[in-house]
Design a protein around this motif. Sequence first.
Motif, PDB file in Angstrom:
ATOM      1  N   MET A   1       0.815  -1.214   0.000  1.00 32.79           N
ATOM      2  CA  MET A   1       0.000   0.000   0.000  1.00 32.79           C
ATOM      3  C   MET A   1       0.852   1.268   0.000  1.00 32.79           C
ATOM      4  N   GLU A   2       2.141   1.160   0.249  1.00 36.18           N
ATOM      5  CA  GLU A   2       3.023   2.330   0.257  1.00 36.18           C
ATOM      6  C   GLU A   2       3.649   2.575  -1.118  1.00 36.18           C
ATOM      7  N   GLN A   3       3.511   1.603  -2.006  1.00 34.00           N
ATOM      8  CA  GLN A   3       4.126   1.683  -3.322  1.00 34.00           C
ATOM      9  C   GLN A   3       3.550   2.862  -4.120  1.00 34.00           C
ATOM     10  N   VAL A   4       4.447   3.664  -4.677  1.00 36.56           N
ATOM     11  CA  VAL A   4       4.042   4.790  -5.525  1.00 36.56           C
ATOM     12  C   VAL A   4       4.671   4.560  -6.893  1.00 36.56           C
ATOM     13  N   THR A   5       3.834   4.504  -7.912  1.00 36.31           N
ATOM     14  CA  THR A   5       4.335   4.271  -9.263  1.00 36.31           C
ATOM     15  C   THR A   5       3.692   5.255 -10.237  1.00 36.31           C
ATOM     16  N   ASP A   6       4.310   5.413 -11.384  1.00 37.02           N
ATOM     17  CA  ASP A   6       3.756   6.275 -12.435  1.00 37.02           C
ATOM     18  C   ASP A   6       2.805   5.512 -13.340  1.00 37.02           C
ATOM     19  N   ASN A   7       2.820   4.183 -13.215  1.00 37.26           N
ATOM     20  CA  ASN A   7       1.933   3.381 -14.049  1.00 37.26           C
ATOM     21  C   ASN A   7       1.086   2.456 -13.166  1.00 37.26           C
ATOM     22  N   VAL A   8       0.009   1.948 -13.739  1.00 38.83           N
ATOM     23  CA  VAL A   8      -0.928   1.105 -12.999  1.00 38.83           C
ATOM     24  C   VAL A   8      -0.325  -0.271 -12.787  1.00 38.83           C
ATOM     25  N   VAL A   9      -0.326  -0.698 -11.519  1.00 39.72           N
ATOM     26  CA  VAL A   9       0.156  -2.030 -11.146  1.00 39.72           C
ATOM     27  C   VAL A   9      -0.858  -2.640 -10.178  1.00 39.72           C
ATOM     28  N   LEU A  10      -0.653  -3.899  -9.829  1.00 36.74           N
ATOM     29  CA  LEU A  10      -1.505  -4.544  -8.837  1.00 36.74           C
ATOM     30  C   LEU A  10      -1.441  -3.734  -7.543  1.00 36.74           C
ATOM     31  N   GLY A  11      -2.595  -3.343  -7.027  1.00 39.46           N
ATOM     32  CA  GLY A  11      -2.645  -2.542  -5.811  1.00 39.46           C
ATOM     33  C   GLY A  11      -2.843  -1.056  -6.073  1.00 39.46           C
ATOM     34  N   SER A  12      -2.851  -0.653  -7.342  1.00 40.55           N
ATOM     35  CA  SER A  12      -3.065   0.762  -7.660  1.00 40.55           C
ATOM     36  C   SER A  12      -4.518   1.148  -7.473  1.00 40.55           C
ATOM     37  N   LEU A  13      -4.720   2.367  -6.996  1.00 38.89           N
ATOM     38  CA  LEU A  13      -6.040   2.978  -6.970  1.00 38.89           C
ATOM     39  C   LEU A  13      -6.031   3.950  -8.135  1.00 38.89           C
ATOM     40  N   VAL A  14      -6.960   3.758  -9.071  1.00 39.39           N
ATOM     41  CA  VAL A  14      -6.947   4.531 -10.310  1.00 39.39           C
ATOM     42  C   VAL A  14      -8.249   5.312 -10.440  1.00 39.39           C
ATOM     43  N   LYS A  15      -8.099   6.621 -10.595  1.00 41.26           N
ATOM     44  CA  LYS A  15      -9.265   7.464 -10.849  1.00 41.26           C
ATOM     45  C   LYS A  15      -9.298   7.750 -12.339  1.00 41.26           C
ATOM     46  N   THR A  16     -10.443   7.418 -12.954  1.00 39.79           N
ATOM     47  CA  THR A  16     -10.620   7.701 -14.379  1.00 39.79           C
ATOM     48  C   THR A  16     -11.728   8.742 -14.523  1.00 39.79           C
ATOM     49  N   ASN A  17     -11.982   9.127 -15.752  1.00 39.13           N
ATOM     50  CA  ASN A  17     -13.047  10.090 -16.015  1.00 39.13           C
ATOM     51  C   ASN A  17     -14.435   9.493 -15.761  1.00 39.13           C
ATOM     52  N   HIS A  18     -14.528   8.176 -15.575  1.00 36.88           N
ATOM     53  CA  HIS A  18     -15.827   7.531 -15.351  1.00 36.88           C
ATOM     54  C   HIS A  18     -15.978   6.887 -13.980  1.00 36.88           C
ATOM     55  N   LEU A  19     -14.897   6.361 -13.427  1.00 34.68           N
ATOM     56  CA  LEU A  19     -15.006   5.666 -12.146  1.00 34.68           C
ATOM     57  C   LEU A  19     -13.661   5.534 -11.463  1.00 34.68           C
ATOM     58  N   THR A  20     -13.721   5.120 -10.203  1.00 36.82           N
ATOM     59  CA  THR A  20     -12.504   4.873  -9.422  1.00 36.82           C
ATOM     60  C   THR A  20     -12.388   3.373  -9.209  1.00 36.82           C
ATOM     61  N   VAL A  21     -11.227   2.818  -9.557  1.00 38.24           N
ATOM     62  CA  VAL A  21     -11.027   1.375  -9.420  1.00 38.24           C
ATOM     63  C   VAL A  21      -9.794   1.073  -8.592  1.00 38.24           C
ATOM     64  N   PHE A  22      -9.914  -0.003  -7.847  1.00 37.64           N
ATOM     65  CA  PHE A  22      -8.815  -0.533  -7.052  1.00 37.64           C
ATOM     66  C   PHE A  22      -8.408  -1.827  -7.733  1.00 37.64           C
ATOM     67  N   VAL A  23      -7.208  -1.877  -8.286  1.00 41.26           N
ATOM     68  CA  VAL A  23      -6.759  -3.038  -9.051  1.00 41.26           C
ATOM     69  C   VAL A  23      -6.201  -4.073  -8.078  1.00 41.26           C
ATOM     70  N   CYS A  24      -6.980  -5.134  -7.852  1.00 43.27           N
ATOM     71  CA  CYS A  24      -6.536  -6.175  -6.914  1.00 43.27           C
ATOM     72  C   CYS A  24      -7.182  -7.514  -7.270  1.00 43.27           C
ATOM     73  N   THR A  25      -8.452  -7.647  -6.970  1.00 43.00           N
ATOM     74  CA  THR A  25      -9.226  -8.850  -7.251  1.00 43.00           C
ATOM     75  C   THR A  25     -10.690  -8.410  -7.376  1.00 43.00           C
ATOM     76  N   ALA A  26     -11.499  -9.172  -8.070  1.00 37.28           N
ATOM     77  CA  ALA A  26     -12.889  -8.776  -8.285  1.00 37.28           C
ATOM     78  C   ALA A  26     -13.688  -8.865  -6.986  1.00 37.28           C
ATOM     79  N   LEU A  27     -14.178  -7.706  -6.530  1.00 40.90           N
ATOM     80  CA  LEU A  27     -14.976  -7.621  -5.312  1.00 40.90           C
ATOM     81  C   LEU A  27     -16.124  -6.649  -5.555  1.00 40.90           C
ATOM     82  N   PRO A  28     -17.138  -6.663  -4.692  1.00 44.32           N
ATOM     83  CA  PRO A  28     -18.285  -5.779  -4.911  1.00 44.32           C
ATOM     84  C   PRO A  28     -17.912  -4.299  -4.768  1.00 44.32           C
TER      85      PRO A  28
END
Length: 150
Positions: free
Chosen positions: A79-106
Amino acid sequence: MQNFKQKILSQYQIVLQDKIDIYQDLINSLTEDAQNDAKSSAGDKHETTLSKLHIEQEKIANKLKEAIEQQAILSKLDMEQVTDNVVLGSLVKTNHLTVFVCTALPKITVDNQAVFAISPQSPLGIQLMHKTINSEFPVNNVIYKILEII
């Protein structure tokens, strides 16, 4: 923003632990039912009932295994990892939604913001992986643009 990401992880850990507890309770209940049925029944009806209980127990055991595997994925995220690109564990805000890249959950809501946990193997996850801020890509005729990677 790291605090927001930590809140998301914590909420998903609670969701998974609740699922695991429910599945374990269901398996225990079915085991008790099978034992009680064995004491009071005999014949074909008994065998059919036991068979149905066993099938149900297997289904729940598979769901339990999946939830435990998802929990293991969450526990390994840095959770402390800071990257310039999307990796496992990234929280990504897009123009449509916010996603947490990890595993499929509700979908969950944290600080009045909807968050979707997705697998990197999902159609959206595949498109997101290794992309950088301002990258654009289509998924199901929707153009997504990465606004922020946390």
